[in-house]
Design a protein around this motif. Structure first.
Motif, PDB file in Angstrom:
ATOM      1  N   ALA A  59       0.811  -1.159   0.074  1.00 38.83           N
ATOM      2  CA  ALA A  59      -0.116   0.140  -0.027  1.00 38.83           C
ATOM      3  C   ALA A  59       0.950   1.192   0.180  1.00 38.83           C
ATOM      4  CB  ALA A  59      -0.773  -0.122   1.112  1.00 38.83           C
ATOM      5  N   TYR A  60       0.185   2.332  -0.227  1.00 38.24           N
ATOM      6  CA  TYR A  60       0.927   3.603  -0.148  1.00 38.24           C
ATOM      7  C   TYR A  60       0.416   4.585   1.235  1.00 38.24           C
ATOM      8  CZ  TYR A  60       2.379   3.416  -4.956  1.00 38.24           C
ATOM      9  OH  TYR A  60       3.173   3.141  -6.084  1.00 38.24           O
ATOM     10  N   GLU A  61       1.616   5.072   1.726  1.00 34.63           N
ATOM     11  CA  GLU A  61       1.158   5.905   2.835  1.00 34.63           C
ATOM     12  C   GLU A  61       1.499   7.397   2.566  1.00 34.63           C
ATOM     13  OE1 GLU A  61      -0.614   5.281   5.516  1.00 34.63           O
ATOM     14  OE2 GLU A  61      -0.510   2.960   5.098  1.00 34.63           O
ATOM     15  N   LEU A  62       0.858   8.304   3.120  1.00 32.22           N
ATOM     16  CA  LEU A  62       1.233   9.600   2.763  1.00 32.22           C
ATOM     17  C   LEU A  62       2.557  10.060   3.702  1.00 32.22           C
ATOM     18  CD1 LEU A  62      -2.294  11.427   2.887  1.00 32.22           C
ATOM     19  CD2 LEU A  62      -0.991  10.487   0.889  1.00 32.22           C
ATOM     20  N   THR A  63       3.369  10.970   3.021  1.00 30.01           N
ATOM     21  CA  THR A  63       4.542  11.503   3.583  1.00 30.01           C
ATOM     22  C   THR A  63       3.816  12.662   4.477  1.00 30.01           C
ATOM     23  OG1 THR A  63       4.671  12.871   1.845  1.00 30.01           O
ATOM     24  CG2 THR A  63       5.832  11.055   1.530  1.00 30.01           C
ATOM     25  N   PRO A  64       4.663  13.209   5.402  1.00 35.67           N
ATOM     26  CA  PRO A  64       4.258  14.448   6.280  1.00 35.67           C
ATOM     27  C   PRO A  64       3.849  15.550   5.519  1.00 35.67           C
ATOM     28  CG  PRO A  64       6.108  13.414   7.335  1.00 35.67           C
ATOM     29  CD  PRO A  64       5.928  12.634   5.920  1.00 35.67           C
ATOM     30  N   LEU A  65       4.638  15.671   4.156  1.00 32.01           N
ATOM     31  CA  LEU A  65       3.958  16.817   3.398  1.00 32.01           C
ATOM     32  C   LEU A  65       2.789  16.445   2.748  1.00 32.01           C
ATOM     33  CD1 LEU A  65       4.572  19.735   1.944  1.00 32.01           C
ATOM     34  CD2 LEU A  65       5.760  18.486   0.076  1.00 32.01           C
ATOM     35  N   GLY A  66       2.496  15.168   2.344  1.00 28.42           N
ATOM     36  CA  GLY A  66       1.503  14.730   1.685  1.00 28.42           C
ATOM     37  C   GLY A  66       0.146  14.753   2.492  1.00 28.42           C
ATOM     38  N   VAL A  67       0.408  14.712   3.964  1.00 26.36           N
ATOM     39  CA  VAL A  67      -0.903  14.819   4.859  1.00 26.36           C
ATOM     40  C   VAL A  67      -1.188  16.345   5.089  1.00 26.36           C
ATOM     41  CG1 VAL A  67      -1.277  14.434   7.412  1.00 26.36           C
ATOM     42  CG2 VAL A  67      -0.200  12.848   6.211  1.00 26.36           C
ATOM     43  N   ALA A  68      -0.088  17.147   5.035  1.00 22.81           N
ATOM     44  CA  ALA A  68      -0.224  18.622   4.975  1.00 22.81           C
ATOM     45  C   ALA A  68      -1.150  19.204   4.087  1.00 22.81           C
ATOM     46  CB  ALA A  68       0.965  19.280   5.343  1.00 22.81           C
ATOM     47  N   LEU A  69      -0.829  18.652   2.568  1.00 18.92           N
ATOM     48  CA  LEU A  69      -1.400  18.880   1.420  1.00 18.92           C
ATOM     49  C   LEU A  69      -2.681  18.512   1.071  1.00 18.92           C
ATOM     50  CD1 LEU A  69       1.807  18.698  -1.058  1.00 18.92           C
ATOM     51  CD2 LEU A  69       0.313  20.858  -0.055  1.00 18.92           C
ATOM     52  N   ARG A  70      -3.241  17.254   1.716  1.00 15.40           N
ATOM     53  CA  ARG A  70      -4.331  16.777   1.493  1.00 15.40           C
ATOM     54  C   ARG A  70      -5.734  17.627   1.819  1.00 15.40           C
ATOM     55  NH1 ARG A  70      -4.863  11.772   4.875  1.00 15.40           N
ATOM     56  NH2 ARG A  70      -5.093  13.195   6.658  1.00 15.40           N
ATOM     57  N   ASP A  71      -5.599  18.258   2.971  1.00 15.90           N
ATOM     58  CA  ASP A  71      -6.681  19.108   3.185  1.00 15.90           C
ATOM     59  C   ASP A  71      -6.489  20.366   2.523  1.00 15.90           C
ATOM     60  OD1 ASP A  71      -7.828  17.460   5.032  1.00 15.90           O
ATOM     61  OD2 ASP A  71      -7.028  18.271   6.724  1.00 15.90           O
ATOM     62  N   ARG A  72      -5.114  20.951   2.041  1.00 18.23           N
ATOM     63  CA  ARG A  72      -5.326  22.050   1.256  1.00 18.23           C
ATOM     64  C   ARG A  72      -5.596  21.957  -0.150  1.00 18.23           C
ATOM     65  NH1 ARG A  72       0.839  24.001   3.231  1.00 18.23           N
ATOM     66  NH2 ARG A  72       0.365  24.149   5.446  1.00 18.23           N
ATOM     67  N   SER A  73      -5.050  20.739  -0.665  1.00 15.84           N
ATOM     68  CA  SER A  73      -5.827  20.565  -2.068  1.00 15.84           C
ATOM     69  C   SER A  73      -7.097  20.480  -2.047  1.00 15.84           C
ATOM     70  CB  SER A  73      -5.057  19.256  -2.606  1.00 15.84           C
ATOM     71  OG  SER A  73      -5.259  18.063  -1.746  1.00 15.84           O
ATOM     72  N   ALA A  74      -7.836  19.959  -1.028  1.00 18.38           N
ATOM     73  CA  ALA A  74      -9.475  19.858  -1.182  1.00 18.38           C
ATOM     74  C   ALA A  74      -9.764  21.177  -1.189  1.00 18.38           C
ATOM     75  CB  ALA A  74      -9.757  19.081   0.051  1.00 18.38           C
ATOM     76  N   THR A  75      -9.296  22.105  -0.376  1.00 18.56           N
ATOM     77  CA  THR A  75      -9.736  23.362  -0.140  1.00 18.56           C
ATOM     78  C   THR A  75      -9.522  24.066  -1.650  1.00 18.56           C
ATOM     79  OG1 THR A  75      -9.348  23.638   2.129  1.00 18.56           O
ATOM     80  CG2 THR A  75      -9.408  25.699   1.116  1.00 18.56           C
ATOM     81  N   ALA A  76      -8.408  24.151  -2.189  1.00 21.14           N
ATOM     82  CA  ALA A  76      -8.116  24.510  -3.474  1.00 21.14           C
ATOM     83  C   ALA A  76      -8.914  24.260  -4.370  1.00 21.14           C
ATOM     84  CB  ALA A  76      -6.438  24.278  -3.844  1.00 21.14           C
ATOM     85  N   CYS A  77      -9.170  22.894  -4.391  1.00 24.44           N
ATOM     86  CA  CYS A  77     -10.197  22.447  -5.574  1.00 24.44           C
ATOM     87  C   CYS A  77     -11.679  23.142  -5.384  1.00 24.44           C
ATOM     88  CB  CYS A  77     -10.424  21.119  -5.586  1.00 24.44           C
ATOM     89  SG  CYS A  77      -8.953  20.097  -6.307  1.00 24.44           S
ATOM     90  N   ASP A  78     -12.033  23.270  -4.124  1.00 26.93           N
ATOM     91  CA  ASP A  78     -13.348  23.701  -3.675  1.00 26.93           C
ATOM     92  C   ASP A  78     -13.660  25.262  -4.174  1.00 26.93           C
ATOM     93  OD1 ASP A  78     -14.311  21.454  -2.963  1.00 26.93           O
ATOM     94  OD2 ASP A  78     -14.199  21.923  -0.687  1.00 26.93           O
ATOM     95  N   LEU A  79     -12.322  25.846  -3.718  1.00 24.52           N
ATOM     96  CA  LEU A  79     -12.326  27.365  -4.102  1.00 24.52           C
ATOM     97  C   LEU A  79     -12.304  27.632  -5.811  1.00 24.52           C
ATOM     98  CD1 LEU A  79     -12.302  30.341  -3.311  1.00 24.52           C
ATOM     99  CD2 LEU A  79      -9.707  29.898  -3.106  1.00 24.52           C
ATOM    100  N   LEU A  80     -11.461  26.720  -6.224  1.00 22.27           N
ATOM    101  CA  LEU A  80     -11.537  26.863  -7.766  1.00 22.27           C
ATOM    102  C   LEU A  80     -12.762  26.635  -8.544  1.00 22.27           C
ATOM    103  CD1 LEU A  80      -8.159  25.346  -8.666  1.00 22.27           C
ATOM    104  CD2 LEU A  80      -8.609  27.616  -9.147  1.00 22.27           C
ATOM    105  N   GLU A  81     -13.470  25.550  -8.127  1.00 24.98           N
ATOM    106  CA  GLU A  81     -14.813  25.307  -8.634  1.00 24.98           C
ATOM    107  C   GLU A  81     -15.746  26.420  -8.384  1.00 24.98           C
ATOM    108  OE1 GLU A  81     -16.229  21.804  -6.677  1.00 24.98           O
ATOM    109  OE2 GLU A  81     -14.781  20.597  -7.639  1.00 24.98           O
ATOM    110  N   ARG A  82     -15.930  26.905  -7.232  1.00 19.52           N
ATOM    111  CA  ARG A  82     -16.686  27.995  -6.762  1.00 19.52           C
ATOM    112  C   ARG A  82     -16.255  29.327  -7.712  1.00 19.52           C
ATOM    113  NH1 ARG A  82     -20.368  27.096  -3.004  1.00 19.52           N
ATOM    114  NH2 ARG A  82     -19.943  25.318  -1.549  1.00 19.52           N
ATOM    115  N   VAL A  83     -14.967  29.791  -7.718  1.00 21.68           N
ATOM    116  CA  VAL A  83     -14.628  30.809  -8.815  1.00 21.68           C
ATOM    117  C   VAL A  83     -15.155  30.532 -10.281  1.00 21.68           C
ATOM    118  CG1 VAL A  83     -12.483  31.854  -9.895  1.00 21.68           C
ATOM    119  CG2 VAL A  83     -12.447  31.330  -7.370  1.00 21.68           C
TER     120      VAL A  83
END
Length: 317
Positions: A59-83
């Protein structure tokens, strides 16, 4: 960071990879083949100079940076969709759109129900989604609001963002119908002596805040996450609870409780809908804000704000 040099499609790929933790599943989710998704992962690894997904066994596990980027990338996608969903014109009778509002059960039951009825008549293609706000909303309010259409919350908790004032409500105290210690009115001594049921969130504890201002520390026996549970935690006990009048109307019908004026000048609830400036020029959101203001004005005209003075007997609801 120069955004013109970035492929924003990688943001979508990043979110899928970090949430799925599997190249094949991430590709299926966004419509890319497995080789194309692997190529996207390679580009992302080069950009961030990090593995993001590290293989552990099968399996794959997230690196510490991957964990930090998971919520940020979701927020960025949601914001782009709304824009990119923003509109110059909006016809509520013909459009199909979903609005998401963060609200406590109080806000959803009192204001949300009225707003949904108004939209049912005027905008049959519009869907409302109410979500309970997480405690982090007061720590990252702007970030959270960038991904939704609004937050229903009283003044005094957050500031620095635009808001539409909706309505005012007053606090009442609930006691059981058969509480032998409470007559037609509550006293400050009883508030200090009797046990309490409270609505408690890390960023919004109205009973404790109000009582602390008059030097009373409530002896809490029960803490719940929804206001509408309070009447049932008071029924058949010696407990006291504070609840908004508009919910108290429902409470006296659903539980064997009485609503009494607070024996002190409780600061009223001034409910507002807070929103992010990213929505400022979106015609659909402008319409939503105007409709919210109309519904709030109608609520203020229902007579609930005509408060009884402290010390009076049971409130007529």
């Amino acid at each position: 960071m120069n955004l013109t040099r970035l492929d924003l499609n990688l943001v979508v790929a990043l979110r899928a990879l970090l949430e799925e933790r599997n190249v094949t599943r991430a590709g299926e989710r966004i419509g890319l083949s497995q080789p194309a998704m692997s190529a996207a992962l390679s580009r992302l690894r080069r950009h961030f100079d990090d593995e993001l997904l590290a293989r552990t066994g099968n399996a794959y596990e997230l690196t510490p940076l991957g964990v930090a980027l998971r919520d940020r990338s979701a927020t960025a996608c949601d914001l782009l969709e709304r824009v990119f969903a923003s509109q110059a014109d909006f016809d509520p009778a013909a459009e199909t759109r979903e609005f998401t509002l963060l609200a406590s059960d109080y806000g959803a039951a009192v204001f949300g129900a009225e707003l949904s009825r108004a939209l049912h008549q005027e905008a049959p293609g519009i869907r409302l989604t109410f979500q309970h706000p997480a405690p982090s909303v007061v720590e990252n309010t702007a970030t959270v609001l960038s991904t939704v259409d609004g937050l229903l919350m009283p003044h005094g908790v957050i500031d620095g963002l635009p808001a539409v004032d909706l309505y005012q409500d007053r606090w009442l105290c609930l006691v059981a119908d058969d509480n032998p210690e409470v007559g037609d009115a509550l006293t400050l001594d009883q508030l200090a002596r009797l046990p309490w049921a409270v609505y408690q969130r890390t960023y919004d504890a109205p009973a404790a805040r109000q009582l602390s201002m008059i030097g009373i520390s409530p002896r809490v026996e029960v803490s719940v996450q929804t206001f509408q549970l309070l009447p049932h935690m008071v029924e058949g006990t010696r407990r006291v609870a504070m609840i908004q009048e508009r919910l108290a109307r429902r409470a006296v019908r659903s539980a064997a409780v009485r609503a009494l004026p607070c024996p002190f000048e409780a600061v009223p609830v001034r409910e507002a809908m807070w929103w992010h400036p990213v929505h400022a020029q979106d015609a659909a959101h402008i319409w939503l804000r105007e409709k919210a203001a109309e519904v709030g004005t109608a609520l203020m005209g229902d007579g609930s704000e005509d408060a009884a003075t402290p010390g009076q007997g049971a409130v007529r609801l």
